[in-house]
Design a protein around this motif. Structure first.
Motif, PDB file in Angstrom:
ATOM      1  N   TYR A   1      85.697  74.501 -18.506  1.00  0.00           N
ATOM      2  CA  TYR A   1      85.057  73.385 -19.207  1.00  0.00           C
ATOM      3  C   TYR A   1      83.558  73.337 -18.906  1.00  0.00           C
ATOM      4  O   TYR A   1      82.736  73.213 -19.814  1.00  0.00           O
ATOM      5  N   ILE A   2      83.190  73.439 -17.627  1.00  0.00           N
ATOM      6  CA  ILE A   2      81.773  73.366 -17.258  1.00  0.00           C
ATOM      7  C   ILE A   2      81.002  74.528 -17.867  1.00  0.00           C
ATOM      8  O   ILE A   2      79.904  74.350 -18.391  1.00  0.00           O
ATOM      9  N   GLU A   3      81.563  75.731 -17.807  1.00  0.00           N
ATOM     10  CA  GLU A   3      80.894  76.884 -18.416  1.00  0.00           C
ATOM     11  C   GLU A   3      80.676  76.657 -19.905  1.00  0.00           C
ATOM     12  O   GLU A   3      79.588  76.914 -20.433  1.00  0.00           O
ATOM     13  N   LYS A   4      81.704  76.192 -20.579  1.00  0.00           N
ATOM     14  CA  LYS A   4      81.603  75.979 -22.024  1.00  0.00           C
ATOM     15  C   LYS A   4      80.503  74.968 -22.352  1.00  0.00           C
ATOM     16  O   LYS A   4      79.715  75.169 -23.280  1.00  0.00           O
ATOM     17  N   GLN A   5      80.452  73.882 -21.606  1.00  0.00           N
ATOM     18  CA  GLN A   5      79.455  72.846 -21.879  1.00  0.00           C
ATOM     19  C   GLN A   5      78.038  73.341 -21.585  1.00  0.00           C
ATOM     20  O   GLN A   5      77.102  73.099 -22.365  1.00  0.00           O
ATOM     21  N   LEU A   6      77.848  74.024 -20.458  1.00  0.00           N
ATOM     22  CA  LEU A   6      76.506  74.536 -20.136  1.00  0.00           C
ATOM     23  C   LEU A   6      76.030  75.558 -21.163  1.00  0.00           C
ATOM     24  O   LEU A   6      74.862  75.566 -21.554  1.00  0.00           O
ATOM     25  N   LYS A   7      76.939  76.407 -21.622  1.00  0.00           N
ATOM     26  CA  LYS A   7      76.568  77.392 -22.642  1.00  0.00           C
ATOM     27  C   LYS A   7      76.247  76.705 -23.972  1.00  0.00           C
ATOM     28  O   LYS A   7      75.357  77.143 -24.699  1.00  0.00           O
TER      29      LYS A   7
END
Length: 113
Positions: free
Chosen positions: A65-71
């Protein structure tokens, strides 16, 4: 095939697709993420507990989730005055390291009696 078996198979296939497409970085380093999180601590806290009311808590949040949001912030797909600026210069590895750090923080909840 039982519903439980189908659900487990479905989860396995979803995880496999993330791994195959590189959505989950190989070799994410939570220790490096902790160092990077110094730039996040004003709003999200080094411990992942938000310090301001408009920032979400990140402690224990899913790495995916965090990776997706930061990207999404980095690409402009998602826009926020502060996060768009912060994320635009992060590499995929830095994003994965940050996400691994925040995911590694264990949080507990106590239900009211």
């Amino acid at each position: 095939m039982t519903r439980t078996t189908q659900a487990a198979l479905s989860r396995t296939l979803i995880l496999a697709s993330f791994l195959a497409t590189g959505s989950i970085a190989q070799g994410a380093d939570p220790a490096e993420g902790r160092k990077l999180a110094a730039q996040c601590k004003t709003c999200h806290g080094l411990d992942g507990i938000a310090k301001i009311p408009i920032a979400p808590h990140l402690a224990g949040e899913s790495q995916i989730y965090i990776e997706k949001q930061l990207k999404a912030f980095r690409s402009g797909q998602r826009v926020n005055e502060m996060m768009s600026v912060v994320a635009k210069n992060l590499t995929d590895q830095q994003i994965s390291d940050l996400a691994a750090w925040y995911q590694s923080i264990e949080i507990t909840a106590k239900m009211p009696e």
